[in-house]
Scaffold this motif. Structure first.
Motif, short mmCIF file in Angstrom:
data_model
loop_
_atom_site.label_atom_id
_atom_site.label_comp_id
_atom_site.label_asym_id
_atom_site.label_seq_id
_atom_site.Cartn_x
_atom_site.Cartn_y
_atom_site.Cartn_z
N THR B 81 23.85 17.35 -29.75
CA THR B 81 23.99 16.40 -30.86
C THR B 81 25.35 16.55 -31.53
OG1 THR B 81 23.22 17.89 -32.62
CG2 THR B 81 21.52 16.69 -31.38
N GLN B 82 25.72 15.56 -32.33
CA GLN B 82 26.83 15.74 -33.27
C GLN B 82 26.41 16.84 -34.26
OE1 GLN B 82 29.84 14.38 -33.72
NE2 GLN B 82 29.88 12.58 -32.39
N ASN B 83 27.36 17.36 -35.04
CA ASN B 83 27.02 18.38 -36.03
C ASN B 83 26.07 17.80 -37.07
OD1 ASN B 83 28.71 20.26 -34.80
ND2 ASN B 83 30.49 19.57 -35.97
N GLN B 84 25.01 18.54 -37.40
CA GLN B 84 24.07 18.15 -38.45
C GLN B 84 23.68 16.69 -38.33
OE1 GLN B 84 26.14 19.32 -42.03
NE2 GLN B 84 26.20 21.47 -41.43
N ALA B 85 23.24 16.30 -37.14
CA ALA B 85 23.02 14.88 -36.87
C ALA B 85 21.54 14.60 -36.62
CB ALA B 85 23.88 14.44 -35.70
N GLY B 86 21.23 13.47 -35.99
CA GLY B 86 19.87 12.98 -35.90
C GLY B 86 19.05 13.58 -34.76
N TRP B 87 17.74 13.42 -34.82
CA TRP B 87 16.85 14.04 -33.84
C TRP B 87 16.66 13.20 -32.59
CZ3 TRP B 87 11.21 12.94 -33.18
CH2 TRP B 87 10.81 11.76 -33.82
N LEU B 88 17.07 11.91 -32.65
CA LEU B 88 16.79 11.00 -31.54
C LEU B 88 18.01 10.70 -30.67
CD1 LEU B 88 14.52 8.54 -33.53
CD2 LEU B 88 13.78 10.21 -31.80
N ASP B 89 19.20 10.77 -31.27
CA ASP B 89 20.42 10.39 -30.56
C ASP B 89 20.57 11.26 -29.31
OD1 ASP B 89 22.99 9.82 -29.73
OD2 ASP B 89 23.85 9.91 -31.73
N GLY B 90 20.34 10.67 -28.13
CA GLY B 90 20.41 11.42 -26.88
C GLY B 90 19.05 11.95 -26.47
N ALA B 91 18.45 12.77 -27.34
CA ALA B 91 17.15 13.39 -27.04
C ALA B 91 16.12 12.33 -26.63
CB ALA B 91 16.66 14.17 -28.26
N LEU B 92 16.14 11.19 -27.31
CA LEU B 92 15.20 10.10 -27.01
C LEU B 92 15.26 9.72 -25.53
CD1 LEU B 92 13.28 7.77 -27.71
CD2 LEU B 92 15.30 6.42 -28.34
N GLY B 93 16.47 9.51 -25.02
CA GLY B 93 16.63 9.04 -23.64
C GLY B 93 16.21 10.08 -22.62
N VAL B 94 16.42 11.35 -22.95
CA VAL B 94 16.04 12.43 -22.03
C VAL B 94 14.51 12.57 -21.99
CG1 VAL B 94 16.18 14.92 -21.62
CG2 VAL B 94 18.22 13.67 -22.38
N VAL B 95 13.90 12.56 -23.16
CA VAL B 95 12.44 12.73 -23.24
C VAL B 95 11.72 11.50 -22.68
CG1 VAL B 95 10.51 13.10 -24.82
CG2 VAL B 95 12.62 14.42 -25.10
N ALA B 96 12.32 10.31 -22.86
CA ALA B 96 11.74 9.09 -22.25
C ALA B 96 11.77 9.20 -20.73
CB ALA B 96 12.50 7.85 -22.72
N ALA B 97 12.88 9.75 -20.20
CA ALA B 97 12.98 9.92 -18.75
C ALA B 97 11.86 10.85 -18.23
CB ALA B 97 14.35 10.48 -18.38
N LEU B 98 11.61 11.93 -19.00
CA LEU B 98 10.49 12.82 -18.67
C LEU B 98 9.18 12.04 -18.62
CD1 LEU B 98 10.83 16.09 -20.84
CD2 LEU B 98 10.87 15.95 -18.33
N ALA B 99 8.99 11.15 -19.62
CA ALA B 99 7.75 10.37 -19.70
C ALA B 99 7.61 9.46 -18.49
CB ALA B 99 7.73 9.56 -21.00
N LEU B 100 8.72 8.87 -18.03
CA LEU B 100 8.67 7.99 -16.84
C LEU B 100 8.29 8.80 -15.60
CD1 LEU B 100 9.90 5.89 -18.72
CD2 LEU B 100 11.52 5.28 -16.88
N ALA B 101 8.91 9.99 -15.47
CA ALA B 101 8.60 10.83 -14.31
C ALA B 101 7.14 11.25 -14.35
CB ALA B 101 9.51 12.06 -14.30
N ARG B 102 6.66 11.58 -15.56
CA ARG B 102 5.27 12.00 -15.71
C ARG B 102 4.30 10.88 -15.35
NH1 ARG B 102 5.30 13.48 -20.84
NH2 ARG B 102 5.78 15.68 -20.56
N SER B 103 4.73 9.64 -15.59
CA SER B 103 3.85 8.49 -15.30
C SER B 103 3.80 8.18 -13.81
CB SER B 103 4.33 7.27 -16.09
OG SER B 103 5.52 6.77 -15.51
N GLY B 104 4.55 8.92 -13.00
CA GLY B 104 4.45 8.74 -11.56
C GLY B 104 5.60 8.00 -10.92
N LEU B 105 6.54 7.53 -11.71
CA LEU B 105 7.69 6.80 -11.15
C LEU B 105 8.63 7.78 -10.43
CD1 LEU B 105 8.41 4.48 -14.22
CD2 LEU B 105 7.64 3.70 -11.95
#
Lengths: 401, 401
Positions: B81-105
């Motif tokens: 993340t940027q310094n003292q920044a948000g919880w979703l910037d970047g992390a969202l896309g990585v965790v969503a990718a995990l969710a897609l893989a988990r769904s069988g794609l």
């Protein structure tokens, strides 16, 4: 027999002091640093060698009292330096005072602490000596660069619990200070000494602008609350408007701009500016402050950010004592005929505080290239020696007058 | 049966990752910090749990390869993340990718290192993966904030000597990335998803202005070579001139101004500025650069200081893949009818680098208040869940197409 300064000894002392905190051809002795405290102890040893009674007070002022009968003169300057700055700024006036005492004049030698304003009070030493600093002022004071509380710095320097001195104006006929010009007026005219007529007051301000920290790509130009841009616009307006209200020798300076958080892809959410202006006339100072207040208000009407103006310090300009100036003038005519002039001081000096409780005056040496607050600062040795002698002759004349 | 994302699990993962480097309601995980490396190891554990084969390469990229047959999709974003920044910037896309893989794609999950540009190269991870970074580039790279050499940071993070991965474009049908908008376009229209049409390029510059450090009182306004004032005038000129040459969605930002030495009573001898602009069109980027070069030249004709313009980075704007956008459009129509739009990305993303070797496309969630690169950044959980499902549906459609 007229007083004669041992100028070889005077120059040797200056070079000896230059060894404490050497940085390139200059020195680095910030207030209360090891180097600064070493230089204060060096000074006390020198004082004792020539028969003065040296003492350091609870804020770091060093005074070497002349043991003989009065009337006395107070002569001195400061011994700490700006960061990585010149070898003469301050040191010259302290070592010249030593030379005067050594020549037999009834002089108390003084090194006033923190003339350079490493702490956010300004003129800690001379203001303390004239009774202008309360304990509460000291409690609040912090280092401008790293935020260290003054009390903590005093503790680390071993000064905690020591009493602070208070000058007795009845002891002194007046206070003299020799200093480098820190400008090019003398050099450009080919002159070797300047008799100071008055000292500018410095008015210092902190400007804080609050916007909204945001991503530099996602936020359109129209939506931004860019504190950095508002700072640029305000400073550009000052650049445009101040020449219309200033005096003939006014100066104004933005020494620091800090954008937070200060990263390439983030719109600054906050901007902090250190701003100051200087003049010898109260009316001009007030006109510039009015202009500044108006421009901050304009910024707050025009921008999507909010600017806050905080006064850090508003000193009072000082006029030099006429009899002390006359003595300097006569000494300059004797030792440097046609090579001196009267001039105002564009920089602030401890003498402006001393002038509030006793007569005070100053003499300037030239500065090569006008360079100051930089390690390359310098003055020809023959000019240093000449001015030290002018100061001694003036002191003798003024004491006899 | 159409793919269904376990959105509860997806949100739980996001909150778990939020615990690493918590700062207020956001996170602080600068590249190669302990927190950043902890988050990479957390990700590898998660990958292994759902049957992917996780590996970290010599620059910190984490890729979890799908063990089954292709065609595969590459899905991911960044985890630092940027310094003292948000919880979703970047992390969202990585965790969503995990969710897609988990769904069988058949998805390879990726965390590309230093998308946030803590190091002065920019996009270290995705540029390394496409073969756009030489060893010499890495030798020169330094941390923008504290100057730490990249090699030293890699050593401290335990990555020295590990090989860097290179993506095989024949393995992938394309690369998807889910990201927060970092602006207010979706929120203002009451929309819940944005199908990205193209990604702006960021052109970064360092401007150094050299003047003469001097005392702020001794030096008259007419004599000064004030690097800070020249910086203010140049930035004010940019503020005036850029609106005349920019495009409809161009942005330009001064992220940092540093005046040296930065003290109240010293005229700045040097000013350093970090400046950048962004657009999706090459012609507009070139027009803005021409304007910047002209203004620096004007400064050097008008001022007593000298300004130097250094190019830090000039990226190429990216257009999203039409077939991948069509799949996103169809998925958005299905899951968020009338609550989505096409839009350009004002921020740079790793996808712009991936687009140079394979088809790539992006989906945006709204950002509450448009806040980004600040710990207060946030998005409604129902929008996060909805966009993760849209991405999964689009991925399935595109793979089937």
């Amino acid at each position: 027999m007229p007083v004669v300064v041992d100028t070889a000894r005077f120059l040797a002392d200056l070079h000896e002091l230059r060894q404490i905190g050497t940085y390139k051809t200059g020195v680095h002795r910030p207030t209360y640093s090891k180097e600064d405290m070493d230089s204060r102890r060096w000074l006390m040893t020198k004082m004792a060698e020539i028969g003065l009674e040296p003492e350091m007070d609870g804020i770091g002022n060093v005074i070497g009292r002349h043991p003989g009968p009065g009337p006395h003169l107070l002569v001195g300057s400061h011994i700490e330096t700006q960061n990585q700055a010149g070898w003469l700024d301050g040191a010259l006036g302290v070592v010249a005072a030593l030379a005067l005492a050594r020549s037999g004049l009834p002089v108390d030698v003084a090194a006033y602490v923190d003339e350079e304003g490493h702490f956010d009070v300004g003129f800690l030493g001379s203001r303390s000596l004239i009774g202008d600093l309360t304990e509460a002022d000291l409690d609040k004071a912090r280092n401008r660069t790293d935020g260290t509380p003054l009390r903590q710095a005093l503790r680390a320097a071993g000064l905690s619990g020591e009493p602070r001195f208070r000058l007795d104006p009845t002891r002194y006929k007046g206070a003299y200070e020799l200093h480098i010009e820190q400008g090019t007026q003398l050099e450009r005219e080919g002159l070797r000494a300047g008799v100071v007529t008055g000292i500018v007051a410095i008015w210092q301000f902190a400007i804080r602008i609050v916007g909204q920290q945001d991503h530099a790509g996602g936020t359109t130009m129209a939506e931004r609350k860019d504190a950095g841009l508002a700072a640029v616009r305000l400073l550009a307006a000052i650049d445009r408007e101040f020449p219309k209200v200033c005096g003939r020798r006014s100066t104004w300076t933005t020494g620091r701009i800090t954008l937070s958080p200060g990263a390439p892809s983030i719109i600054p959410g906050e901007a902090n500016i250190l701003f100051q202006f200087r003049d010898v006339e109260m009316a001009v100072l007030e006109r510039m402050e009015e202009c500044l207040v108006r421009l901050v208000q304009e910024s707050n009407r025009n921008e999507r950010t909010e600017a806050f103006l905080e006064v850090i310090d508003k000193a009072i300009p000082a006029v030099c004592d006429p009899a002390m100036m006359t003595a300097l003038e006569a000494a300059a005519r004797e030792h440097a005929p046609d090579a001196w002039q009267f001039m105002p001081s564009g920089a602030g000096h401890d003498s402006q505080n001393l002038a509030r409780i006793m007569p005070a005056a100053m003499l300037f040496t030239p500065s090569i290239g006008g360079i100051s607050h930089h390690w390359a600062e310098d003055t020809k040795e023959e000019d240093l020696a000449l001015c030290c002698q002018i100061l001694a002759t003036a002191a003798e004349r003024f004491l006899a007058g």
